[in-house]
Scaffold this motif. Sequence first.
Motif, PDB file in Angstrom:
ATOM      1  N   PHE A  36      19.273   3.420   3.496  1.00 34.14           N
ATOM      2  CA  PHE A  36      18.296   2.433   3.062  1.00 34.14           C
ATOM      3  C   PHE A  36      17.606   1.875   4.306  1.00 34.14           C
ATOM      4  CE2 PHE A  36      19.234   1.520  -1.475  1.00 34.14           C
ATOM      5  CZ  PHE A  36      20.348   2.337  -1.630  1.00 34.14           C
ATOM      6  N   ARG A  37      16.516   1.188   4.108  1.00 31.42           N
ATOM      7  CA  ARG A  37      15.842   0.543   5.225  1.00 31.42           C
ATOM      8  C   ARG A  37      15.252  -0.790   4.800  1.00 31.42           C
ATOM      9  NH1 ARG A  37      10.663   4.679   5.971  1.00 31.42           N
ATOM     10  NH2 ARG A  37       9.503   4.027   4.109  1.00 31.42           N
ATOM     11  N   GLN A  38      15.084  -1.645   5.795  1.00 36.24           N
ATOM     12  CA  GLN A  38      14.485  -2.956   5.539  1.00 36.24           C
ATOM     13  C   GLN A  38      13.505  -3.255   6.655  1.00 36.24           C
ATOM     14  OE1 GLN A  38      17.316  -6.073   4.781  1.00 36.24           O
ATOM     15  NE2 GLN A  38      15.742  -7.464   4.018  1.00 36.24           N
ATOM     16  N   GLY A  39      12.226  -3.258   6.293  1.00 33.02           N
ATOM     17  CA  GLY A  39      11.176  -3.556   7.247  1.00 33.02           C
ATOM     18  C   GLY A  39      10.956  -5.046   7.378  1.00 33.02           C
ATOM     19  N   PRO A  40      10.187  -5.478   8.373  1.00 34.72           N
ATOM     20  CA  PRO A  40       9.930  -6.900   8.591  1.00 34.72           C
ATOM     21  C   PRO A  40       9.322  -7.561   7.356  1.00 34.72           C
ATOM     22  CG  PRO A  40       9.126  -5.585  10.432  1.00 34.72           C
ATOM     23  CD  PRO A  40       9.505  -4.619   9.359  1.00 34.72           C
ATOM     24  N   GLY A  41       9.952  -8.604   6.870  1.00 32.16           N
ATOM     25  CA  GLY A  41       9.435  -9.338   5.724  1.00 32.16           C
ATOM     26  C   GLY A  41       9.543  -8.613   4.400  1.00 32.16           C
ATOM     27  N   LYS A  42      10.321  -7.535   4.376  1.00 36.29           N
ATOM     28  CA  LYS A  42      10.448  -6.740   3.151  1.00 36.29           C
ATOM     29  C   LYS A  42      11.889  -6.725   2.665  1.00 36.29           C
ATOM     30  CE  LYS A  42       6.724  -3.546   4.411  1.00 36.29           C
ATOM     31  NZ  LYS A  42       6.364  -2.109   4.606  1.00 36.29           N
ATOM     32  N   GLY A  43      12.073  -6.334   1.433  1.00 36.26           N
ATOM     33  CA  GLY A  43      13.409  -6.145   0.900  1.00 36.26           C
ATOM     34  C   GLY A  43      13.987  -4.804   1.317  1.00 36.26           C
ATOM     35  N   ARG A  44      15.257  -4.637   1.090  1.00 35.26           N
ATOM     36  CA  ARG A  44      15.917  -3.374   1.424  1.00 35.26           C
ATOM     37  C   ARG A  44      15.513  -2.328   0.391  1.00 35.26           C
ATOM     38  NH1 ARG A  44      22.044  -3.605   3.499  1.00 35.26           N
ATOM     39  NH2 ARG A  44      20.985  -5.299   4.607  1.00 35.26           N
ATOM     40  N   GLU A  45      15.123  -1.157   0.892  1.00 36.13           N
ATOM     41  CA  GLU A  45      14.649  -0.115  -0.014  1.00 36.13           C
ATOM     42  C   GLU A  45      15.389   1.189   0.223  1.00 36.13           C
ATOM     43  OE1 GLU A  45      10.478   0.594   0.634  1.00 36.13           O
ATOM     44  OE2 GLU A  45      10.784   1.412   2.630  1.00 36.13           O
ATOM     45  N   PHE A  46      15.472   1.958  -0.847  1.00 33.19           N
ATOM     46  CA  PHE A  46      16.128   3.253  -0.809  1.00 33.19           C
ATOM     47  C   PHE A  46      15.309   4.238   0.010  1.00 33.19           C
ATOM     48  CE2 PHE A  46      18.456   6.872  -2.162  1.00 33.19           C
ATOM     49  CZ  PHE A  46      17.549   7.849  -2.537  1.00 33.19           C
ATOM     50  N   VAL A  47      16.005   5.056   0.799  1.00 40.25           N
ATOM     51  CA  VAL A  47      15.358   6.113   1.578  1.00 40.25           C
ATOM     52  C   VAL A  47      15.826   7.488   1.115  1.00 40.25           C
ATOM     53  CG1 VAL A  47      15.072   7.112   3.878  1.00 40.25           C
ATOM     54  CG2 VAL A  47      15.096   4.622   3.598  1.00 40.25           C
ATOM     55  N   ALA A  48      17.142   7.708   1.135  1.00 40.12           N
ATOM     56  CA  ALA A  48      17.667   9.024   0.801  1.00 40.12           C
ATOM     57  C   ALA A  48      19.135   8.889   0.426  1.00 40.12           C
ATOM     58  CB  ALA A  48      17.522   9.976   1.987  1.00 40.12           C
TER      59      ALA A  48
END
Length: 124
Positions: A36-48
């Motif tokens: 998963f990843r979490q960018g600046p000011g964003k929620g955690r999101e699925f990647v793979a």
Amino acid sequence: VQLQASGGGLVQAGGSLRLSCTVSGRTVSRLGMGWFRQGPGKGREFVAADDYSGGGAHYADAVKGRFTISKDGAKNMVYLQMNSLKPEDSAVYYCAADLLPHNWPSEIHEFDYWGQGTLVTVSS
């Protein structure tokens, strides 16, 4: 189960990085594993993710064709090969383990253990 992510860094757009996740306490062949990843000011999101059932790897649309998840049973590690990186890929990347395991896991609640995160910065 303990997870340790590494391999992040600064890379130019178009470049590549390989993230690693060291797993202890359970063999990866018996786990669903995800990134998963979490960018600046964003929620955690699925990647793979690569599930245990043999259903194969699956990816978020944003990374499909550029990222590849893989497991190394001998080293008990999971990798995320990231190619053709874009500035929008900049984020803290987390590896996660699904103990159940679920078929085609992609939701945060489906993963039971998380690594500490490794920062990826892609410059334009």
